[in-house]
Design a protein around this motif. Sequence first.
Motif, short mmCIF file in Angstrom:
data_model
loop_
_atom_site.label_atom_id
_atom_site.label_comp_id
_atom_site.label_asym_id
_atom_site.label_seq_id
_atom_site.Cartn_x
_atom_site.Cartn_y
_atom_site.Cartn_z
N GLU A 139 81.34 103.17 61.13
CA GLU A 139 80.91 102.31 62.22
C GLU A 139 79.97 100.79 61.91
O GLU A 139 78.57 101.06 61.26
N GLU A 140 80.67 100.29 62.59
CA GLU A 140 79.86 98.98 62.73
C GLU A 140 78.36 98.85 62.94
O GLU A 140 78.80 97.88 62.28
N THR A 141 78.10 99.20 64.26
CA THR A 141 77.28 99.43 64.36
C THR A 141 76.16 99.35 63.41
O THR A 141 74.58 99.44 63.15
N ALA A 142 76.24 100.23 62.81
CA ALA A 142 75.41 101.09 61.34
C ALA A 142 75.63 99.68 60.48
O ALA A 142 74.11 99.73 59.67
N ILE A 143 76.26 99.05 60.52
CA ILE A 143 75.61 97.75 59.77
C ILE A 143 75.05 96.67 60.03
O ILE A 143 74.39 95.96 58.92
N TYR A 144 75.29 96.28 61.60
CA TYR A 144 74.60 94.36 61.47
C TYR A 144 73.26 95.70 62.71
O TYR A 144 72.12 94.16 63.04
N THR A 145 73.41 96.75 62.93
CA THR A 145 72.11 97.25 64.47
C THR A 145 70.65 97.65 62.55
O THR A 145 71.15 99.23 62.74
N PRO A 146 69.67 97.72 62.84
CA PRO A 146 68.98 97.92 61.57
C PRO A 146 68.89 99.47 62.31
O PRO A 146 68.11 100.26 61.09
N GLU A 147 68.05 99.16 63.78
CA GLU A 147 67.85 100.63 64.08
C GLU A 147 69.59 101.88 64.25
O GLU A 147 68.73 103.32 63.63
N VAL A 148 70.17 101.96 64.01
CA VAL A 148 71.69 102.35 63.68
C VAL A 148 71.97 102.88 62.52
O VAL A 148 71.87 103.90 61.86
N LYS A 149 71.29 101.93 61.16
CA LYS A 149 71.77 101.76 60.15
C LYS A 149 70.51 102.96 59.48
O LYS A 149 70.91 104.08 58.85
N ILE A 215 88.51 104.68 54.79
CA ILE A 215 90.02 104.04 55.03
C ILE A 215 89.54 102.17 55.13
O ILE A 215 88.42 102.16 56.06
N ASN A 216 90.55 101.20 55.94
CA ASN A 216 90.31 100.17 55.87
C ASN A 216 89.50 99.91 57.42
O ASN A 216 90.16 99.93 57.98
N GLN A 217 88.57 98.92 57.59
CA GLN A 217 87.75 98.36 58.24
C GLN A 217 88.82 97.84 59.69
O GLN A 217 88.90 98.00 61.00
N MET A 218 90.14 97.67 59.15
CA MET A 218 91.01 96.90 60.23
C MET A 218 91.47 98.19 60.78
O MET A 218 92.05 97.57 62.13
N TRP A 219 91.32 98.58 60.36
CA TRP A 219 91.72 100.47 61.52
C TRP A 219 91.08 100.61 62.89
O TRP A 219 91.62 101.59 63.66
N ASP A 611 92.33 101.38 50.12
CA ASP A 611 92.64 100.32 48.86
C ASP A 611 92.82 98.74 50.27
O ASP A 611 94.07 99.21 51.15
N ASP A 612 92.90 97.61 49.72
CA ASP A 612 93.07 96.30 51.23
C ASP A 612 94.36 96.67 51.02
O ASP A 612 95.52 96.57 52.49
N GLU A 613 95.90 97.96 50.70
CA GLU A 613 97.65 97.76 50.45
C GLU A 613 97.40 98.44 51.85
O GLU A 613 98.70 98.28 52.38
N ASN A 614 96.43 99.17 52.01
CA ASN A 614 96.66 99.98 53.60
C ASN A 614 95.88 99.74 54.93
O ASN A 614 95.34 100.46 55.85
N GLY A 615 95.28 98.10 54.64
CA GLY A 615 94.49 97.71 55.30
C GLY A 615 94.86 96.69 55.80
O GLY A 615 95.57 95.90 55.30
#
Length: 615
Positions: A139-149, A215-219, A611-615
Amino acid sequence: MNTNKKEIPIFFALDDNYIPFLAVTLQSIIDNSSENYLYNLRILYTNISKENIARIKKFSKDNIRIEFVDLNYYIDRIKDKLYTRDYYSKDTYFRLFLPTLYPEYDKVLYLDCDIVVLDDIAKLYNINIKNSLLGAITEETAIYTPEVKNYAKRVIGVSDNKHYFNAGVLLMNLKELREFGLQEKFLYLLEKNIYSVAQDQDYLNRMCKGRVKYINQMWNKSPAPIKNVNTNKIKIVHYTLARKPWHNDAVLYSEYFWKYAKKTEFYDEILEIKKNYTQEQLKEDEEKTKQLFELAEFETQCVGYDRGPRSYSKIKNTILSLRKKNVLIKQSEDRLAILDEIARLEKEGKFDVDAEKDPPTIPIMPGEVDYLNEKLTSKLKTTVANTIGLGFLKELLRKNQLMIKEINGLENLNNLTGGAILTCNHFNPFDVFAVETAFRSSNKKRKTLYKVIREGNYTNFPGFYGYLFRNSNTLPLATSPKAMEEFIKAVEKILADDEYILIYPEQSLWWNYKKPKPLKSGAFRFAAKNNVPVVPIFITMKNSDKIGNDGFPILEYFINIDKPIYPNENATVKENTQNMKDKNTEVWKKIYENFYNIPLEYTTVIENTEDDENG
């Protein structure tokens, strides 16, 4: 139609409001599909019109099957238990029932319908997640939002914020989820816990942690403000939170949405939705997002409170009322830091390391400790210390700073006829008083309960507690071999005299930690060498409605005394040590799982990233 093609089962859950955006999602899947696969799409619903069903079925092709599944009959049984907030509907919980509803499948994809797919979705399905419960993306919100992190770590209990996944794109191992009992665990948690931030996503993270293949974030790429994204590698764009291109022009990656929207018969309707969406509504969306982060922060402040619908609501309302009166309830930064340290230690498997710093250890010298109170001065100090300690215990109980709710299994102490080793989990400096209370409640009042303590607690602990450590029938361990010989002789004499010794075999204190930790062998070796039983004691806890000075609820203790574990007279000391330790471990595990109604699981399990090969 070639029925020999490999099937890619994909599930959605929605209502009439999201039909236009489902159409865009389907168009993106179709445009990137392969003729080598059969894409079997099922839309789970409780409220979709016949007209919209007919319109969506127009997307069917030779390699695209579309089926609508009405789940009103299923959801009616539990709908009153399903908590929803804001734009959520009860349909969002449907993904949790897939293992039970579709026993014919071992693996499926679940997708939200606010996404566009930029690559063949079969590639995601074909990722091997082995025996993991889920394949998921952070969940990308948990990466950049301190409250969700902080919420993810402290409320949901994941090992770190990168292991809090978004539930809108899931590769679900239905075979493993059935064996795991996902639906049963979920329905149980509904009765015991309220997670109000991301709801079903929170329940999934809570239940599946430790068994997720990342799994890779691009998915599952959201339009989040994250730098250095290679847009050529994006596989799925997920328009999370208020970032909806059909509402707002200023949404990252909106060009992908409109590319596929233009190809559907819903294009004009979507344009009309966007045209009619007012500035006031956009401001409301911004405010809802802000409120969501505030809710996550508030929930984090409620860490440790009972999350059951009744007691949690009561505590929450109490805190809110105090806030309105400008009475600040703030959790101690020191305690929060300790919780973070415990989470780190558990993740790394360092169970025998204290989460809090011990006083520096000053070595005990030979002859320094009168272990058996043979000197008159030692006897006098012990009498005074025990009298003071008893008064202190009564005061703790009177002020509800120590709350003993139940003592179970006293007969297992009463029936003992000789000395024994008592083992107990260690989670609070005051838990020794809880064990002492149970011991004094048995028929062993005339006996002495000795307590094994650390060397530094004896030699260098300051003040009142230091006095008790040195004089209240304590047996300090020693680093000096000769001093340790004195300790061992004292243990042998105490047990030969039919007295009792309390040992904490986990070898560490983790504040308010409810799980049993792996055991060390020392306590069981003493029992085996001296041919005495081990009495396993495991203290379970529930939150009271009283909040302590540290901002956390004061715990109610349930002291569980199990049957004595005796050494086998035909086994060696080494064999008895291991056997007794194993039995103690099983006893504690059983008490834990029966009391909390959840399996004993640790975050120590290594979670893999694709691995990156899957993303």
